[in-house]
Design a protein around this motif. Structure first.
Motif, mmCIF file in Angstrom:
data_model
loop_
_atom_site.group_PDB
_atom_site.id
_atom_site.type_symbol
_atom_site.label_atom_id
_atom_site.label_comp_id
_atom_site.label_asym_id
_atom_site.label_seq_id
_atom_site.Cartn_x
_atom_site.Cartn_y
_atom_site.Cartn_z
ATOM 1 N N GLY A 6 0.784 -1.206 -0.134
ATOM 2 C CA GLY A 6 -0.020 -0.008 0.132
ATOM 3 C C GLY A 6 0.805 1.258 -0.025
ATOM 4 N N LYS A 7 1.908 1.141 0.148
ATOM 5 C CA LYS A 7 3.084 2.327 -0.051
ATOM 6 C C LYS A 7 3.481 2.815 -1.229
ATOM 7 C CE LYS A 7 3.498 2.616 4.543
ATOM 8 N NZ LYS A 7 4.853 2.225 5.307
ATOM 9 N N ALA A 8 3.975 3.941 -1.578
ATOM 10 C CA ALA A 8 4.388 4.419 -2.616
ATOM 11 C C ALA A 8 5.957 4.549 -2.764
ATOM 12 C CB ALA A 8 3.947 5.959 -3.279
ATOM 13 N N ALA A 9 6.442 3.961 -3.624
ATOM 14 C CA ALA A 9 7.896 3.751 -3.707
ATOM 15 C C ALA A 9 8.765 4.431 -4.742
ATOM 16 C CB ALA A 9 8.495 2.373 -3.518
ATOM 17 N N VAL A 10 9.964 4.818 -4.941
ATOM 18 C CA VAL A 10 10.704 5.417 -5.754
ATOM 19 C C VAL A 10 11.921 4.630 -5.891
ATOM 20 C CG1 VAL A 10 11.977 7.151 -6.794
ATOM 21 C CG2 VAL A 10 9.716 7.636 -6.072
ATOM 22 N N VAL A 11 12.358 4.133 -6.998
ATOM 23 C CA VAL A 11 13.589 3.147 -7.176
ATOM 24 C C VAL A 11 14.370 4.015 -8.323
ATOM 25 C CG1 VAL A 11 14.521 1.189 -7.645
ATOM 26 C CG2 VAL A 11 12.482 1.263 -6.640
ATOM 27 N N THR A 12 15.351 4.688 -8.001
ATOM 28 C CA THR A 12 16.245 5.227 -8.939
ATOM 29 C C THR A 12 17.266 4.148 -9.423
ATOM 30 O OG1 THR A 12 18.344 5.992 -7.363
ATOM 31 C CG2 THR A 12 16.437 7.664 -7.766
ATOM 32 N N GLY A 13 17.601 4.491 -10.650
ATOM 33 C CA GLY A 13 18.353 3.478 -11.380
ATOM 34 C C GLY A 13 17.457 2.019 -11.435
ATOM 35 N N HIS A 61 12.038 9.524 -16.046
ATOM 36 C CA HIS A 61 13.403 9.982 -16.457
ATOM 37 C C HIS A 61 14.030 10.519 -15.401
ATOM 38 C CE1 HIS A 61 16.710 12.557 -17.785
ATOM 39 N NE2 HIS A 61 17.092 11.551 -18.446
ATOM 40 N N CYS A 62 15.268 10.246 -15.022
ATOM 41 C CA CYS A 62 16.000 11.025 -13.904
ATOM 42 C C CYS A 62 17.569 10.845 -14.006
ATOM 43 C CB CYS A 62 15.481 10.510 -12.428
ATOM 44 S SG CYS A 62 16.195 11.668 -11.091
ATOM 45 N N ASP A 63 18.129 11.667 -13.796
ATOM 46 C CA ASP A 63 19.618 11.839 -13.898
ATOM 47 C C ASP A 63 20.058 12.432 -12.448
ATOM 48 O OD1 ASP A 63 22.328 12.403 -14.199
ATOM 49 O OD2 ASP A 63 22.292 13.659 -15.571
ATOM 50 N N VAL A 64 20.510 11.516 -11.665
ATOM 51 C CA VAL A 64 20.550 11.904 -10.130
ATOM 52 C C VAL A 64 21.872 12.773 -10.259
ATOM 53 C CG1 VAL A 64 19.566 9.734 -9.321
ATOM 54 C CG2 VAL A 64 21.834 9.520 -9.678
ATOM 55 N N CYS A 65 22.579 13.026 -11.248
ATOM 56 C CA CYS A 65 23.668 13.924 -11.057
ATOM 57 C C CYS A 65 23.219 15.460 -10.936
ATOM 58 C CB CYS A 65 24.814 13.655 -12.111
ATOM 59 S SG CYS A 65 25.657 12.064 -11.890
ATOM 60 N N GLU A 66 21.951 15.475 -11.429
ATOM 61 C CA GLU A 66 21.374 16.751 -11.402
ATOM 62 C C GLU A 66 20.045 17.167 -10.374
ATOM 63 O OE1 GLU A 66 22.687 19.106 -13.314
ATOM 64 O OE2 GLU A 66 23.806 17.811 -14.778
ATOM 65 N N ARG A 67 20.325 18.064 -9.507
ATOM 66 C CA ARG A 67 19.450 18.430 -8.682
ATOM 67 C C ARG A 67 17.918 18.674 -9.352
ATOM 68 N NH1 ARG A 67 23.670 20.825 -5.769
ATOM 69 N NH2 ARG A 67 24.096 19.864 -3.777
ATOM 70 N N LEU A 115 27.476 8.989 -4.575
ATOM 71 C CA LEU A 115 27.551 9.707 -3.325
ATOM 72 C C LEU A 115 26.487 10.789 -3.448
ATOM 73 C CD1 LEU A 115 28.196 9.827 -0.430
ATOM 74 C CD2 LEU A 115 30.117 11.234 -0.818
ATOM 75 N N MET A 116 26.706 11.820 -4.239
ATOM 76 C CA MET A 116 25.887 12.857 -4.149
ATOM 77 C C MET A 116 24.499 12.794 -4.706
ATOM 78 S SD MET A 116 27.737 15.067 -2.545
ATOM 79 C CE MET A 116 26.408 16.219 -2.573
ATOM 80 N N GLY A 117 24.253 11.652 -5.710
ATOM 81 C CA GLY A 117 23.007 11.278 -6.111
ATOM 82 C C GLY A 117 21.910 10.721 -5.034
ATOM 83 N N VAL A 118 22.728 9.996 -4.243
ATOM 84 C CA VAL A 118 22.000 9.458 -3.068
ATOM 85 C C VAL A 118 21.707 10.586 -2.197
ATOM 86 C CG1 VAL A 118 22.336 8.125 -0.889
ATOM 87 C CG2 VAL A 118 22.942 7.031 -3.130
ATOM 88 N N MET A 119 22.502 11.504 -1.708
ATOM 89 C CA MET A 119 22.430 12.535 -0.719
ATOM 90 C C MET A 119 21.359 13.597 -1.283
ATOM 91 S SD MET A 119 25.183 15.172 1.184
ATOM 92 C CE MET A 119 26.250 13.566 1.693
ATOM 93 N N ASN A 120 21.563 14.061 -2.532
ATOM 94 C CA ASN A 120 20.306 14.885 -3.056
ATOM 95 C C ASN A 120 19.032 14.353 -3.380
ATOM 96 O OD1 ASN A 120 22.274 17.073 -3.120
ATOM 97 N ND2 ASN A 120 23.037 16.199 -5.351
ATOM 98 N N THR A 121 18.988 13.017 -3.705
ATOM 99 C CA THR A 121 17.690 12.165 -3.887
ATOM 100 C C THR A 121 16.964 12.008 -2.468
ATOM 101 O OG1 THR A 121 18.614 11.031 -5.792
ATOM 102 C CG2 THR A 121 16.464 9.914 -4.644
#
Length: 297
Positions: A6-13, A61-67, A115-121
């Motif tokens: 019942g939860k909403a999830a986001v998975v990057t990559g 679409h998401c590029d985690v290198c970009e805030r 690292l920064m991709g995880v932190m900014n996400t």
């Protein structure tokens, strides 16, 4: 205990490898999933498979290198699924080149995405979890981060993954009062397709994508008996750890011996040296003013 159904999830990559396995398993266990990837076609394929199997998923679409791209991911995920309570910051890239043979773009890319991709996400999705008093953040680190001396010729990657572990452990302390939990997933060998596809994920500002296959030299592995599991096999292990609010999740229990070699042997020996120094020289006198910096006003 963290509920998944019942939860909403986001998975990057989420369009391939470990992220794909996590997205499909989340849907199988009753979560709705935003499958985010820098290659949108890959994300669409995974989302289509989830929807065809009776689950609910959207591709973004998401590029985690970009805030700015992460902010757009959040806006689209919220519009499609509602508030996100499960975040899997999984997007990453790797390299097996000697440090001094890497270009500035090589190093910056590895640090930025891992690292920064995880932190900014995390920073993008965390405020809603704090406001709701409910949430769980999972970051894909690596055994190369937990045991940085385990795989040679892996310097920026190991540094970034070790940074994820420190980030998640410290953030977990910060979030206890908000009922938001953190987990570092440290894969010990997963057949993610990274060898063939790693260069395809490279953003333009770090040199752009290519079809070049990742080169892995014999020097990169101290042990050649490493078993690689499928993403589908490890995903249930990760979600079990999430449900139990574990700070870490490992997928190769036989690798405990490497942990002992690194910490029980190496670190304990260093503490033995510190003990020996104090026996010989005495314990240093404590600063009478506590932690005050010398020369500080």
């Amino acid at each position: 205990m963290t509920e998944i159904t019942g939860k909403a999830a986001v998975v990057t990559g989420g369009g391939s490898g470990i992220g794909m396995g996590l997205a499909k398993e989340l849907a199988r266990q009753g979560a709705s999933v935003a499958v985010a990837d820098i290659l949108l076609d890959n994300a669409k394929k995974v989302a289509d498979e989830i929807n065809a199997a009776g689950g609910k998923a959207v591709a973004i679409h998401c590029d985690v290198c970009e805030r700015s791209s992460i902010k757009q991911l959040k806006a689209e995920a919220n519009a499609a699924l509602g508030p996100v309570q499960l975040l899997f910051a999984n997007a990453g890239a790797t390299s097996f080149d000697p440090l001094m043979e890497m270009s500035d773009d090589d190093v910056d890319w590895i640090i930025q995405v891992n690292l920064m991709g995880v932190m900014n996400t995390t920073r993008a999705f965390l405020p809603d979890m704090i406001a709701a008093g409910d949430g769980h953040i999972v970051a894909t680190a690596s055994m190369a981060g937990l045991l940085p001396g385990w795989i040679p010729v892996h310097v920026p990657y190991s540094a970034a993954k070790a940074g994820i572990i420190g980030f998640m452990m410290n953030l977990g302390l910060e979030l206890k009062q908000h009922n938001v939990h953190t987990t570092s997933y440290c894969p010990g060998g997963v057949a993610s397709g990274m060898k063939a596809n790693n260069s395809r994920y490279r953003p333009a500002r770090f040199g752009g994508p290519s079809e070049a296959e990742l080169q892995i030299t014999d020097a990169s592995f101290k042990h050649n008996d490493l078993a690689f599991f499928s993403p589908e096999a490890v995903a249930p292990m990760v979600l079990r750890a999430v449900r139990n609010n574990r700070a870490f999740v490992f997928d190769h229990p036989d690798q405990r011996r490497y942990f002992r070699e690194t910490y029980s042997d190496v670190v304990e020996a260093c503490y033995d040296d510190a003990d020996a120094y104090e026996r010989e020289q005495g314990t240093p006198a404590a600063n009478p003013e506590g932690a005050k910096l010398i020369g500080a006003e």
